[in-house]
Design a protein around this motif. Structure first.
Motif, PDB file in Angstrom:
ATOM      1  N   UNK A  80       0.832  -1.211   0.000  1.00 27.48           N
ATOM      2  CA  UNK A  80       0.000   0.000   0.000  1.00 27.48           C
ATOM      3  C   UNK A  80       0.862   1.254   0.000  1.00 27.48           C
ATOM      4  N   UNK A  81       1.944   1.245   0.759  1.00 27.47           N
ATOM      5  CA  UNK A  81       2.826   2.404   0.810  1.00 27.47           C
ATOM      6  C   UNK A  81       3.505   2.645  -0.533  1.00 27.47           C
ATOM      7  N   UNK A  82       3.921   1.584  -1.210  1.00 25.05           N
ATOM      8  CA  UNK A  82       4.555   1.736  -2.519  1.00 25.05           C
ATOM      9  C   UNK A  82       3.599   2.403  -3.500  1.00 25.05           C
ATOM     10  N   UNK A  83       2.331   2.009  -3.448  1.00 33.20           N
ATOM     11  CA  UNK A  83       1.347   2.606  -4.355  1.00 33.20           C
ATOM     12  C   UNK A  83       1.207   4.098  -4.113  1.00 33.20           C
ATOM     13  N   UNK A  84       1.182   4.521  -2.842  1.00 35.62           N
ATOM     14  CA  UNK A  84       1.018   5.934  -2.528  1.00 35.62           C
ATOM     15  C   UNK A  84       2.313   6.706  -2.716  1.00 35.62           C
ATOM     16  N   UNK A  85       3.430   6.111  -2.391  1.00 37.17           N
ATOM     17  CA  UNK A  85       4.705   6.790  -2.597  1.00 37.17           C
ATOM     18  C   UNK A  85       4.980   7.022  -4.075  1.00 37.17           C
ATOM     19  N   UNK A  86       4.526   6.113  -4.908  1.00 40.11           N
ATOM     20  CA  UNK A  86       4.708   6.288  -6.343  1.00 40.11           C
ATOM     21  C   UNK A  86       3.960   7.520  -6.852  1.00 40.11           C
ATOM     22  N   UNK A  87       2.787   7.776  -6.288  1.00 36.32           N
ATOM     23  CA  UNK A  87       1.993   8.927  -6.710  1.00 36.32           C
ATOM     24  C   UNK A  87       2.669  10.233  -6.320  1.00 36.32           C
ATOM     25  N   UNK A  88       3.205  10.299  -5.108  1.00 35.41           N
ATOM     26  CA  UNK A  88       3.743  11.560  -4.591  1.00 35.41           C
ATOM     27  C   UNK A  88       5.216  11.783  -4.922  1.00 35.41           C
ATOM     28  N   UNK A  89       5.970  10.706  -5.179  1.00 36.53           N
ATOM     29  CA  UNK A  89       7.419  10.851  -5.355  1.00 36.53           C
ATOM     30  C   UNK A  89       7.823  11.140  -6.791  1.00 36.53           C
ATOM     31  N   UNK A  90       6.991  10.741  -7.743  1.00 31.64           N
ATOM     32  CA  UNK A  90       7.363  10.900  -9.136  1.00 31.64           C
ATOM     33  C   UNK A  90       8.017   9.674  -9.727  1.00 31.64           C
ATOM     34  N   UNK A  91       8.361   8.680  -8.884  1.00 34.49           N
ATOM     35  CA  UNK A  91       8.904   7.434  -9.386  1.00 34.49           C
ATOM     36  C   UNK A  91       7.778   6.594  -9.993  1.00 34.49           C
ATOM     37  N   UNK A  92       8.084   5.846 -11.031  1.00 34.30           N
ATOM     38  CA  UNK A  92       7.098   4.918 -11.567  1.00 34.30           C
ATOM     39  C   UNK A  92       6.879   3.785 -10.579  1.00 34.30           C
ATOM     40  N   UNK A  93       5.689   3.203 -10.594  1.00 32.88           N
ATOM     41  CA  UNK A  93       5.363   2.143  -9.646  1.00 32.88           C
ATOM     42  C   UNK A  93       6.308   0.961  -9.790  1.00 32.88           C
TER      43      UNK A  93
END
Length: 226
Positions: free
Chosen positions: A106-119
């Motif tokens: 779940x954290x990876x999904x949200x961090x991808x949205x805010x960080x700019x990194x692709x999932x």
């Protein structure tokens, strides 16, 4: 963050019933000693490590936790050795490991949205001994997604990201069918699908197994109103 990735082997034909084929090169050196060499690569990136600081060990409770602890205690022989990081330990069946692993997704999904990194460029490393644990979420790519500072820059807002991740665990477009899935002997995951918990293959070190969002729902880190 420096990451060394080494391939020790691979599974042919069937990923569940297949036989692990080792990948190594042997070379005889001085004094008659034989060393094994594996193909590997060294990459640089960044990451965030998350754990729980508490005077008491955090152990998941609830119906889902009881199902997983039952597998861990009584049905380990139902699973092949190559499914586990350490076949003699098999901590992946423990509810605490499943809780950390599900939270990491779940954290990876949200961090991808805010960080700019692709999932697909974010990865996980789950640490657990059955009493305590933590998870490292990191990125290390030889190409465009590398050490951009996108993860480190989110640490000041991490509590909000964690709350959003927990809130999103309550919803899945495949409910109620997804939520009704339970684990039994031989199961590889509980309530988890591509609409809620599953990630690209490059992100999950456990091939999208040992996941259950019911553990997150039944064991929230936040009380009401927090």
């Amino acid at each position: 963050l420096k990451v060394v990735m080494v391939q020790e082997g691979f599974i042919r034909i069937d990923p569940i019933e297949g036989i692990k084929v080792p990948v190594c090169y042997e070379e005889t050196v001085a004094l008659g000693r034989i060393e094994r060499w594996f193909p590997g690569v060294e990459l640089k990136g960044e990451g965030i490590f998350i754990d729980i600081i508490s005077p008491d060990n955090f152990i998941p409770r609830g119906h889902a936790a009881k199902e997983w602890i039952n597998l861990y205690r009584h049905f380990q022989k139902e699973y092949k050795d190559h499914l586990f990081r350490e076949p003699s330990f098999r901590i992946e069946l423990h509810p605490l490991f499943v809780w950390w692993h599900s939270l990491a997704h779940k954290l990876i999904s949200w961090l991808s949205i805010d960080s700019g990194y692709s999932l697909a460029s974010l990865r996980e490393r789950v640490y657990c001994d059955g009493k305590t644990g933590g998870v490292l979420i990191y990125t290390s790519q030889p190409g465009g997604d590398g050490s951009l500072g996108g993860l480190y820059g989110l640490t000041d807002h991490f509590v909000d990201i964690l709350k959003n991740a927990y809130l999103s665990a309550n919803f899945c477009s495949n409910d109620p069918f997804c939520m009704e899935v339970t684990v039994t002997a031989g199961s590889y995951a509980g309530s988890a699908c591509y609409a809620c918990l599953l990630l690209p293959e490059t992100s999950c070190e456990h091939r999208n197994m040992w996941l259950d969002r019911r553990l997150l729902i039944e064991n929230s880190l936040f009380g009401e109103g927090q």
